[in-house]
Design a protein around this motif. Structure first.
Motif, mmCIF file in Angstrom:
data_model
loop_
_atom_site.group_PDB
_atom_site.id
_atom_site.type_symbol
_atom_site.label_atom_id
_atom_site.label_comp_id
_atom_site.label_asym_id
_atom_site.label_seq_id
_atom_site.Cartn_x
_atom_site.Cartn_y
_atom_site.Cartn_z
ATOM 1 N N LEU A 122 23.073 -12.277 26.700
ATOM 2 C CA LEU A 122 22.084 -11.890 27.699
ATOM 3 C C LEU A 122 20.760 -12.619 27.527
ATOM 4 N N SER A 127 16.918 -9.358 31.527
ATOM 5 C CA SER A 127 17.774 -8.168 31.609
ATOM 6 C C SER A 127 16.982 -6.871 31.460
ATOM 7 N N VAL A 140 19.296 -1.196 28.910
ATOM 8 C CA VAL A 140 19.414 -2.502 29.553
ATOM 9 C C VAL A 140 19.323 -2.242 31.050
ATOM 10 N N ARG A 142 19.463 -4.391 33.679
ATOM 11 C CA ARG A 142 20.446 -5.160 34.451
ATOM 12 C C ARG A 142 21.030 -6.219 33.508
ATOM 13 N N PHE A 143 22.157 -6.742 33.869
ATOM 14 C CA PHE A 143 22.817 -7.713 32.995
ATOM 15 C C PHE A 143 22.639 -9.118 33.574
ATOM 16 N N VAL A 144 21.751 -9.859 32.942
ATOM 17 C CA VAL A 144 21.471 -11.241 33.350
ATOM 18 C C VAL A 144 21.830 -12.133 32.166
#
Length: 195
Positions: A122, A127, A140, A142-144
């Motif tokens: 990540l 994120s 977390v 968002r998952f970037v």
């Protein structure tokens, strides 16, 4: 390359779909292993049993069995597709007998898939990862994915900041979509523009 997150809860808008809650009977304190990527096989019951949720009336089985424990539970045909793409990583494929609301045997065709370990993948800032005072991850947002970390990623993996999340490569996502599996929702993830 694109990446996708597998939604393990399934489609909650379809009340007829079966939903399970909890680990196989007998896992007790080791139930977390299968949602965190820790080896579970040595603690796994020889005749594992999982029951449908008594507070959820759905009985329709699907390719991905929705659950509230953050397990990746899939039918045998989905497991075969995943296994064909995940040969280069350590994965436990844990079979169990599924019982209905009245504790009658309902299916023997499902597996909990437990990819072992986590990967640093990540972009922590993008994120929105919140770190607690002890250095542990609290949240977390968002998952970037970090573009510098995506090249060596396997077909199926867990991010180190949130092990209960399952991410697949575009190649595996396409293989799963081609089969028309039911209740298998793949959410596209972003790759950070920051190099």
């Amino acid at each position: 390359m694109k990446f996708f997150q597998i939604n393990t809860i399934g489609d909650l808008h379809e009340p007829e779909l079966a939903l399970v809650d909890g680990a196989p009977e007998g896992m007790s304190l080791r139930a977390y292993c299968m949602s965190e990527g820790d080896p579970a096989l040595r603690f796994y019951p020889k005749e594992a049993k999982v029951s449908l949720r008594s507070d959820h009336p759905g009985i329709k089985l699907s390719s991905l069995l929705g659950n509230t424990s953050s397990y990746l539970i899939v039918r045998a045909d989905v497991k075969e597709v995943i296994a064909a793409h995940a040969k280069d990583i350590e994965v436990e494929y844990l079979p169990f007998d599924l019982y209905d609301h009245r504790k009658r045997l309902y299916s023997q065709d499902y597996f909990i898939i437990n990819p072992i370990g986590t990967l640093d993948c990540l972009d922590v800032a993008a994120s929105g990862v919140k770190i607690g005072p002890e250095g542990s991850v609290i949240h977390v947002a968002r998952f970037v994915l970090d573009p510098k970390k995506v090249a060596p990623l396997p077909a199926l993996f867990r991010p180190k900041e949130e092990p209960a999340v399952y991410i697949v490569t575009e190649t595996l996502a396409l293989a799963l979509k081609e089969k028309g599996f039911t209740n298998l929702q793949l959410e596209p993830l972003s790759i950070s523009p920051n190099a």
